[in-house]
Design a protein around this motif. Structure first.
Motif, PDB file in Angstrom:
ATOM      1  N   LEU A 171       0.829  -1.206   0.000  1.00 23.52           N
ATOM      2  CA  LEU A 171       0.000   0.000   0.000  1.00 23.52           C
ATOM      3  C   LEU A 171       0.866   1.260   0.000  1.00 23.52           C
ATOM      4  O   LEU A 171       0.666   2.170  -0.814  1.00 23.52           O
ATOM      5  CB  LEU A 171      -0.922  -0.009   1.217  1.00 23.52           C
ATOM      6  CG  LEU A 171      -1.845   1.205   1.393  1.00 23.52           C
ATOM      7  CD1 LEU A 171      -2.834   1.288   0.241  1.00 23.52           C
ATOM      8  CD2 LEU A 171      -2.576   1.134   2.733  1.00 23.52           C
ATOM      9  N   TRP A 172       1.849   1.310   0.891  1.00 21.91           N
ATOM     10  CA  TRP A 172       2.691   2.502   0.993  1.00 21.91           C
ATOM     11  C   TRP A 172       3.615   2.656  -0.211  1.00 21.91           C
ATOM     12  O   TRP A 172       3.898   3.777  -0.652  1.00 21.91           O
ATOM     13  CB  TRP A 172       3.502   2.464   2.292  1.00 21.91           C
ATOM     14  CG  TRP A 172       2.667   2.684   3.509  1.00 21.91           C
ATOM     15  CD1 TRP A 172       2.333   1.777   4.471  1.00 21.91           C
ATOM     16  CD2 TRP A 172       2.028   3.904   3.898  1.00 21.91           C
ATOM     17  NE1 TRP A 172       1.529   2.337   5.415  1.00 21.91           N
ATOM     18  CE2 TRP A 172       1.331   3.648   5.104  1.00 21.91           C
ATOM     19  CE3 TRP A 172       1.977   5.186   3.354  1.00 21.91           C
ATOM     20  CZ2 TRP A 172       0.596   4.620   5.760  1.00 21.91           C
ATOM     21  CZ3 TRP A 172       1.245   6.159   4.007  1.00 21.91           C
ATOM     22  CH2 TRP A 172       0.569   5.873   5.196  1.00 21.91           C
ATOM     23  N   MET A 173       4.081   1.538  -0.776  1.00 21.51           N
ATOM     24  CA  MET A 173       4.951   1.633  -1.950  1.00 21.51           C
ATOM     25  C   MET A 173       4.196   2.194  -3.154  1.00 21.51           C
ATOM     26  O   MET A 173       4.746   2.987  -3.929  1.00 21.51           O
ATOM     27  CB  MET A 173       5.520   0.252  -2.282  1.00 21.51           C
ATOM     28  CG  MET A 173       6.625  -0.201  -1.345  1.00 21.51           C
ATOM     29  SD  MET A 173       8.098   0.855  -1.432  1.00 21.51           S
ATOM     30  CE  MET A 173       8.716   0.445  -3.054  1.00 21.51           C
ATOM     31  N   ILE A 174       2.941   1.792  -3.324  1.00 11.60           N
ATOM     32  CA  ILE A 174       2.143   2.334  -4.428  1.00 11.60           C
ATOM     33  C   ILE A 174       1.924   3.828  -4.234  1.00 11.60           C
ATOM     34  O   ILE A 174       2.025   4.621  -5.183  1.00 11.60           O
ATOM     35  CB  ILE A 174       0.793   1.584  -4.532  1.00 11.60           C
ATOM     36  CG1 ILE A 174       1.028   0.136  -4.948  1.00 11.60           C
ATOM     37  CG2 ILE A 174      -0.133   2.275  -5.536  1.00 11.60           C
ATOM     38  CD1 ILE A 174      -0.227  -0.722  -4.917  1.00 11.60           C
ATOM     39  N   ILE A 175       1.631   4.231  -2.993  1.00  7.09           N
ATOM     40  CA  ILE A 175       1.444   5.658  -2.702  1.00  7.09           C
ATOM     41  C   ILE A 175       2.720   6.434  -3.036  1.00  7.09           C
ATOM     42  O   ILE A 175       2.685   7.450  -3.756  1.00  7.09           O
ATOM     43  CB  ILE A 175       1.061   5.859  -1.229  1.00  7.09           C
ATOM     44  CG1 ILE A 175      -0.346   5.309  -0.960  1.00  7.09           C
ATOM     45  CG2 ILE A 175       1.122   7.344  -0.853  1.00  7.09           C
ATOM     46  CD1 ILE A 175      -0.743   5.306   0.505  1.00  7.09           C
ATOM     47  N   LEU A 176       3.853   5.968  -2.523  1.00  9.07           N
ATOM     48  CA  LEU A 176       5.111   6.680  -2.752  1.00  9.07           C
ATOM     49  C   LEU A 176       5.497   6.674  -4.223  1.00  9.07           C
ATOM     50  O   LEU A 176       6.003   7.679  -4.751  1.00  9.07           O
ATOM     51  CB  LEU A 176       6.223   6.056  -1.905  1.00  9.07           C
ATOM     52  CG  LEU A 176       6.094   6.245  -0.393  1.00  9.07           C
ATOM     53  CD1 LEU A 176       7.174   5.462   0.343  1.00  9.07           C
ATOM     54  CD2 LEU A 176       6.181   7.724  -0.030  1.00  9.07           C
ATOM     55  N   PHE A 177       5.282   5.554  -4.919  1.00 11.10           N
ATOM     56  CA  PHE A 177       5.619   5.482  -6.341  1.00 11.10           C
ATOM     57  C   PHE A 177       4.792   6.478  -7.140  1.00 11.10           C
ATOM     58  O   PHE A 177       5.299   7.116  -8.075  1.00 11.10           O
ATOM     59  CB  PHE A 177       5.386   4.061  -6.870  1.00 11.10           C
ATOM     60  CG  PHE A 177       5.750   3.890  -8.320  1.00 11.10           C
ATOM     61  CD1 PHE A 177       7.080   3.912  -8.719  1.00 11.10           C
ATOM     62  CD2 PHE A 177       4.765   3.725  -9.275  1.00 11.10           C
ATOM     63  CE1 PHE A 177       7.417   3.767 -10.060  1.00 11.10           C
ATOM     64  CE2 PHE A 177       5.094   3.584 -10.612  1.00 11.10           C
ATOM     65  CZ  PHE A 177       6.426   3.597 -11.007  1.00 11.10           C
ATOM     66  N   SER A 178       3.513   6.634  -6.776  1.00  8.85           N
ATOM     67  CA  SER A 178       2.678   7.596  -7.498  1.00  8.85           C
ATOM     68  C   SER A 178       3.173   9.022  -7.289  1.00  8.85           C
ATOM     69  O   SER A 178       3.119   9.847  -8.202  1.00  8.85           O
ATOM     70  CB  SER A 178       1.205   7.466  -7.066  1.00  8.85           C
ATOM     71  OG  SER A 178       0.978   8.062  -5.800  1.00  8.85           O
ATOM     72  N   PHE A 179       3.714   9.313  -6.103  1.00  7.94           N
ATOM     73  CA  PHE A 179       4.253  10.653  -5.847  1.00  7.94           C
ATOM     74  C   PHE A 179       5.583  10.856  -6.584  1.00  7.94           C
ATOM     75  O   PHE A 179       5.898  11.974  -6.997  1.00  7.94           O
ATOM     76  CB  PHE A 179       4.426  10.885  -4.348  1.00  7.94           C
ATOM     77  CG  PHE A 179       3.171  11.360  -3.674  1.00  7.94           C
ATOM     78  CD1 PHE A 179       2.909  12.707  -3.521  1.00  7.94           C
ATOM     79  CD2 PHE A 179       2.230  10.452  -3.201  1.00  7.94           C
ATOM     80  CE1 PHE A 179       1.741  13.153  -2.913  1.00  7.94           C
ATOM     81  CE2 PHE A 179       1.062  10.881  -2.584  1.00  7.94           C
ATOM     82  CZ  PHE A 179       0.814  12.238  -2.449  1.00  7.94           C
ATOM     83  N   VAL A 180       6.363   9.795  -6.738  1.00 11.88           N
ATOM     84  CA  VAL A 180       7.585   9.896  -7.536  1.00 11.88           C
ATOM     85  C   VAL A 180       7.237  10.168  -8.996  1.00 11.88           C
ATOM     86  O   VAL A 180       7.883  10.984  -9.667  1.00 11.88           O
ATOM     87  CB  VAL A 180       8.428   8.609  -7.400  1.00 11.88           C
ATOM     88  CG1 VAL A 180       9.588   8.621  -8.383  1.00 11.88           C
ATOM     89  CG2 VAL A 180       8.963   8.474  -5.976  1.00 11.88           C
ATOM     90  N   LEU A 181       6.193   9.495  -9.497  1.00 11.14           N
ATOM     91  CA  LEU A 181       5.727   9.756 -10.858  1.00 11.14           C
ATOM     92  C   LEU A 181       5.368  11.228 -11.035  1.00 11.14           C
ATOM     93  O   LEU A 181       5.660  11.844 -12.066  1.00 11.14           O
ATOM     94  CB  LEU A 181       4.500   8.892 -11.174  1.00 11.14           C
ATOM     95  CG  LEU A 181       4.717   7.438 -11.570  1.00 11.14           C
ATOM     96  CD1 LEU A 181       3.373   6.779 -11.852  1.00 11.14           C
ATOM     97  CD2 LEU A 181       5.619   7.318 -12.779  1.00 11.14           C
ATOM     98  N   GLN A 182       4.731  11.784 -10.016  1.00  7.37           N
ATOM     99  CA  GLN A 182       4.344  13.197 -10.071  1.00  7.37           C
ATOM    100  C   GLN A 182       5.572  14.084 -10.211  1.00  7.37           C
ATOM    101  O   GLN A 182       5.621  14.972 -11.075  1.00  7.37           O
ATOM    102  CB  GLN A 182       3.579  13.570  -8.808  1.00  7.37           C
ATOM    103  CG  GLN A 182       3.221  15.044  -8.709  1.00  7.37           C
ATOM    104  CD  GLN A 182       3.015  15.499  -7.273  1.00  7.37           C
ATOM    105  OE1 GLN A 182       3.861  15.269  -6.414  1.00  7.37           O
ATOM    106  NE2 GLN A 182       1.889  16.124  -7.012  1.00  7.37           N
ATOM    107  N   ALA A 183       6.570  13.852  -9.362  1.00  4.70           N
ATOM    108  CA  ALA A 183       7.772  14.689  -9.381  1.00  4.70           C
ATOM    109  C   ALA A 183       8.477  14.608 -10.731  1.00  4.70           C
ATOM    110  O   ALA A 183       8.881  15.629 -11.304  1.00  4.70           O
ATOM    111  CB  ALA A 183       8.718  14.261  -8.255  1.00  4.70           C
ATOM    112  N   VAL A 184       8.623  13.401 -11.256  1.00  2.00           N
ATOM    113  CA  VAL A 184       9.279  13.213 -12.552  1.00  2.00           C
ATOM    114  C   VAL A 184       8.478  13.895 -13.662  1.00  2.00           C
ATOM    115  O   VAL A 184       9.048  14.525 -14.565  1.00  2.00           O
ATOM    116  CB  VAL A 184       9.453  11.709 -12.846  1.00  2.00           C
ATOM    117  CG1 VAL A 184       9.950  11.491 -14.272  1.00  2.00           C
ATOM    118  CG2 VAL A 184      10.415  11.081 -11.847  1.00  2.00           C
TER     119      VAL A 184
END
Length: 382
Positions: A88-101
């Motif tokens: 759950l937390w990895m998906i959340i963090l990955f989506s925020f990394v996608l945002q930054a990129v």
């Protein structure tokens, strides 16, 4: 109340405040989730991207600070939730990394994936971020599937204190309809906040008209899911703690009782709800009103803060275990040492100065509304 207990309550307040500010700042994600449906021209879409693009770092930084604050003050929660519900937390963090990129590369010449792909990443983050964060917060009231055994610390082979009770590692939270309900409430609230921010930050008559129209369905859906979750929570059993034995047990109407026994928090909650409704309602009915984001934003912070305080104060298990009641986490059994909490309390004196700087930077960035002239100019644009 002795010093240790006081510091435990103080740091729960700090962590809850960070979480509440994070929920407000999710207007960035809410705005991005509308990129495919709200604008009708490329210029309008670019204004929306640049409007949220000037604030995404506030959201990301607050998310990281929230996690760091939890780690420092309540490390057993950090190891149990972040270490157990890692999918759950990895998906959340990955989506925020996608945002930054996406913000940094979408408009760069020769980018490999193309502008449309990066904007789709922004939409994905705009949907998954609020939805999953809301679902994660809901488990503070509905429970999660984990086990805690502090005696395992003496196991020289595998000194693991906490473990997840199934192989879903956090994704099982989405099987509970009430977790999904709060997730959807946070998602539609983020969209409402994003729309209110566009009204405050973008100078485009056609886009503003469409924004006010979009407020109505998103606000209604937010109210449906939010009220459903709150009513269910107030009427359901809650995870109470015996202050003498520290035994966890189920108590009818626990969270409603918490509100009644802590009237200051109840008033905070009600004032927050009223401010959110005022910000939304006046923005819908007053065609020239563009300050709704501030009423709704302050109301969101107060409402979320009150809910989280109710989840942790007044002898309540803030992170309950649905498979083993006695594994549930409380302020008393999951906090750092007295020395750590006291040292961090001194450091937290700097927080008001940081907030003041954020306020100053925010005003400097938003000293004028975004328009097509600025977007098509020679300055920096996403």
């Amino acid at each position: 109340m002795d010093t240790y207990v006081l510091l435990q309550h103080y740091w729960w307040f700090v962590v809850s405040l960070l979480a509440a500010i994070l929920v407000f700042l999710l207007f960035v994600q809410g705005g991005n989730s509308l990129l495919l449906s709200l604008p009708k021209t490329e210029a309008q879409r670019k204004m929306m991207v640049n409007s949220t693009g000037r604030k995404w770092e506030f959201t990301f930084t607050t998310l990281v600070t929230f996690g760091g604050g939890f780690f420092a003050s309540f490390p057993l929660f950090y190891s149990t939730s972040f270490g157990g519900a890692y999918w759950l937390w990895m998906i959340i963090l990955f989506s925020f990394v996608l945002q930054a990129v996406s913000y940094e590369f979408q408009s760069k010449a020769g980018n490999l994936l193309g502008q449309k792909t990066y904007r789709m990443f922004l939409v994905i983050n705009g949907v998954l971020g609020p939805l999953l964060l809301g679902g994660a917060v809901a488990t503070f009231f509905t429970g999660s599937n984990f086990l805690v055994n502090k005696e395992n610390i003496t196991d020289s082979v595998m000194p693991v204190i906490s473990s997840w009770a199934n192989g879903w590692h956090g994704l099982d939270a989405l099987l509970n309809p009430w977790n999904v309900a709060l997730g959807l409430a946070v998602f539609f609230l983020a969209r409402v906040q994003g729309l209110l921010y566009f009204l405050n930050n973008i100078n485009d008559e056609e886009l503003n008209l469409r924004t006010r129209k979009a407020l109505i369905p998103n606000a209604l859906l937010f109210l449906v899911f939010f009220l459903s979750f709150v009513i269910r929570t107030l009427l359901a059993e809650g995870y109470a703690v015996n202050p003498d034995t520290q035994e966890i047990f189920m108590q009818p109407y626990k969270y409603a009782i918490n509100f009644m026994e802590m009237p200051t928090i109840l008033v905070t909650f009600l004032v927050g709800v009223v401010l959110v409704l005022f910000g939304i309602g006046r923005s819908i009915f007053s065609k020239k009103f563009d300050k709704g984001i501030w009423y709704s934003g302050i109301g969101t912070v107060l409402t979320v803060l009150a809910l989280l305080l109710v989840a942790g104060y007044n002898d309540t298990a803030y992170y309950p275990s649905a498979v083993d009641l006695q594994s549930s986490l409380t302020l008393a059994n999951s906090s750092s040492s007295l020395f750590t909490l006291k040292t961090m309390a001194y450091v937290s004196i700097l927080v008001p100065f940081v907030l003041a700087y954020i306020f100053y930077a925010w005003r400097s960035i938003d000293n004028r509304k975004i328009d097509t002239e600025e977007i098509n100019g020679s300055g920096h644009a996403y």
